[in-house]
Design a protein around this motif. Structure first.
Motif, mmCIF file in Angstrom:
data_model
loop_
_atom_site.group_PDB
_atom_site.id
_atom_site.type_symbol
_atom_site.label_atom_id
_atom_site.label_comp_id
_atom_site.label_asym_id
_atom_site.label_seq_id
_atom_site.Cartn_x
_atom_site.Cartn_y
_atom_site.Cartn_z
ATOM 1 N N MET A 1 1.092 -1.132 0.133
ATOM 2 C CA MET A 1 -0.100 0.035 -0.118
ATOM 3 C C MET A 1 0.831 1.434 -0.039
ATOM 4 N N ILE A 2 0.410 2.260 -0.721
ATOM 5 C CA ILE A 2 1.223 3.520 -0.788
ATOM 6 C C ILE A 2 1.497 4.115 0.675
ATOM 7 N N ILE A 3 0.438 4.250 1.395
ATOM 8 C CA ILE A 3 0.468 5.098 2.609
ATOM 9 C C ILE A 3 1.276 4.412 3.440
ATOM 10 N N GLU A 4 1.215 2.945 3.751
ATOM 11 C CA GLU A 4 1.961 2.271 4.848
ATOM 12 C C GLU A 4 3.483 2.259 4.387
ATOM 13 N N GLY A 5 3.760 2.370 2.992
ATOM 14 C CA GLY A 5 5.188 2.460 2.493
ATOM 15 C C GLY A 5 5.856 3.741 2.965
ATOM 16 N N LEU A 6 5.012 4.823 2.879
ATOM 17 C CA LEU A 6 5.433 6.248 3.034
ATOM 18 C C LEU A 6 5.650 6.105 4.817
ATOM 19 N N VAL A 7 4.647 5.610 5.371
ATOM 20 C CA VAL A 7 4.849 5.884 6.928
ATOM 21 C C VAL A 7 5.836 5.087 7.136
ATOM 22 N N ARG A 8 6.677 3.854 6.645
ATOM 23 C CA ARG A 8 7.533 3.243 7.005
ATOM 24 C C ARG A 8 8.768 3.974 6.758
ATOM 25 N N HIS A 15 0.393 10.607 10.706
ATOM 26 C CA HIS A 15 -0.813 9.926 9.971
ATOM 27 C C HIS A 15 -0.477 10.267 8.523
ATOM 28 N N ALA A 16 -1.311 9.677 7.616
ATOM 29 C CA ALA A 16 -1.230 10.091 6.026
ATOM 30 C C ALA A 16 -2.675 9.434 5.540
ATOM 31 N N VAL A 17 -3.265 10.203 4.688
ATOM 32 C CA VAL A 17 -4.266 9.883 4.204
ATOM 33 C C VAL A 17 -4.231 10.349 2.649
ATOM 34 N N LEU A 18 -4.605 9.394 1.655
ATOM 35 C CA LEU A 18 -4.584 9.495 0.353
ATOM 36 C C LEU A 18 -6.363 9.750 -0.009
ATOM 37 N N HIS A 28 -5.590 5.293 3.971
ATOM 38 C CA HIS A 28 -4.999 5.871 5.187
ATOM 39 C C HIS A 28 -4.188 5.201 5.929
ATOM 40 N N SER A 29 -3.331 5.741 6.911
ATOM 41 C CA SER A 29 -2.368 4.905 7.528
ATOM 42 C C SER A 29 -3.158 4.219 8.683
ATOM 43 N N ALA A 30 -2.426 3.057 9.202
ATOM 44 C CA ALA A 30 -3.047 2.197 9.990
ATOM 45 C C ALA A 30 -3.416 2.797 11.517
ATOM 46 N N GLY A 31 -2.601 3.686 11.911
ATOM 47 C CA GLY A 31 -2.899 4.088 13.223
ATOM 48 C C GLY A 31 -4.015 5.364 13.021
ATOM 49 N N LEU A 32 -4.471 5.584 12.219
ATOM 50 C CA LEU A 32 -5.504 6.817 12.014
ATOM 51 C C LEU A 32 -7.033 6.209 12.015
ATOM 52 N N ASP A 33 -7.929 6.391 12.955
ATOM 53 C CA ASP A 33 -9.312 5.860 12.766
ATOM 54 C C ASP A 33 -9.980 6.398 11.668
ATOM 55 N N TYR A 39 -12.446 12.983 8.292
ATOM 56 C CA TYR A 39 -12.540 14.332 8.623
ATOM 57 C C TYR A 39 -11.089 15.054 8.163
ATOM 58 N N LEU A 40 -10.128 14.294 8.256
ATOM 59 C CA LEU A 40 -8.778 14.806 7.633
ATOM 60 C C LEU A 40 -8.961 15.032 6.128
ATOM 61 N N ALA A 41 -9.491 14.085 5.471
ATOM 62 C CA ALA A 41 -9.566 14.109 4.160
ATOM 63 C C ALA A 41 -10.501 15.106 3.601
ATOM 64 N N SER A 42 -11.562 15.528 4.184
ATOM 65 C CA SER A 42 -12.535 16.534 4.015
ATOM 66 C C SER A 42 -11.685 17.919 4.030
ATOM 67 N N MET A 43 -11.016 18.101 5.129
ATOM 68 C CA MET A 43 -10.232 19.149 5.642
ATOM 69 C C MET A 43 -9.222 19.554 4.191
ATOM 70 N N ALA A 44 -8.412 18.522 4.110
ATOM 71 C CA ALA A 44 -7.376 18.687 3.303
ATOM 72 C C ALA A 44 -7.802 18.880 1.748
ATOM 73 N N ALA A 45 -9.015 18.631 1.462
ATOM 74 C CA ALA A 45 -9.805 18.879 0.493
ATOM 75 C C ALA A 45 -10.122 20.141 0.184
ATOM 76 N N VAL A 46 -10.652 20.723 1.233
ATOM 77 C CA VAL A 46 -11.009 22.081 1.359
ATOM 78 C C VAL A 46 -9.582 22.998 1.140
ATOM 79 N N LEU A 47 -8.637 22.462 1.953
ATOM 80 C CA LEU A 47 -7.525 23.313 1.945
ATOM 81 C C LEU A 47 -6.812 23.345 0.605
ATOM 82 N N GLN A 48 -6.629 22.414 -0.065
ATOM 83 C CA GLN A 48 -6.390 22.282 -1.346
ATOM 84 C C GLN A 48 -7.181 23.118 -2.502
ATOM 85 N N SER A 49 -8.398 23.099 -2.296
ATOM 86 C CA SER A 49 -9.301 23.982 -3.090
ATOM 87 C C SER A 49 -9.083 25.426 -3.041
#
Length: 107
Positions: A1-8, A15-18, A28-33, A39-49
């Protein structure tokens, strides 16, 4: 998985979210609920927009990244490819190094 590779590879990453451009969690990374990942993905999308709108209004070219720096953590949102974004929560002290590595990984 892309995310787990980045975290390693980047132990400073907490934490990371694609996410899709419209804020849907793709991975998303395993340690993130899962609820927190959404919630993080929606905030990130707003910030990027917002960054894209700023770039358009000011004729600044492509938006490379959005960074929110807090006392103990930073959130970095950057384009991953044409249709996906990456949001990474990392230690603020290592931010420049992390951004450079993420930019290389996204290229």
């Amino acid at each position: 998985m892309i995310i787990e590779g980045l975290v390693r590879e980047l132990p400073q990453v907490r934490h990371a979210v694609l996410l899709s451009a419209d804020g849907l969690v793709l991975d998303h990374s395993a340690g993130l609920d899962p609820t927190d990942a959404e919630y993080l993905a929606s905030m990130a999308a707003v910030l990027q927009s917002l960054a894209l709108r700023v770039s358009n209004v000011l004729d600044g070219g492509a938006s490379r990244q959005v960074v929110v720096r807090c006392d103990r953590i930073a959130l970095v949102v950057l384009p991953w490819n044409a249709h996906e974004r990456l949001a990474v929560a990392t230690a603020e002290a290592d931010l420049d190094e992390i951004i450079a590595k993420l930019d290389r990984a996204a290229a």
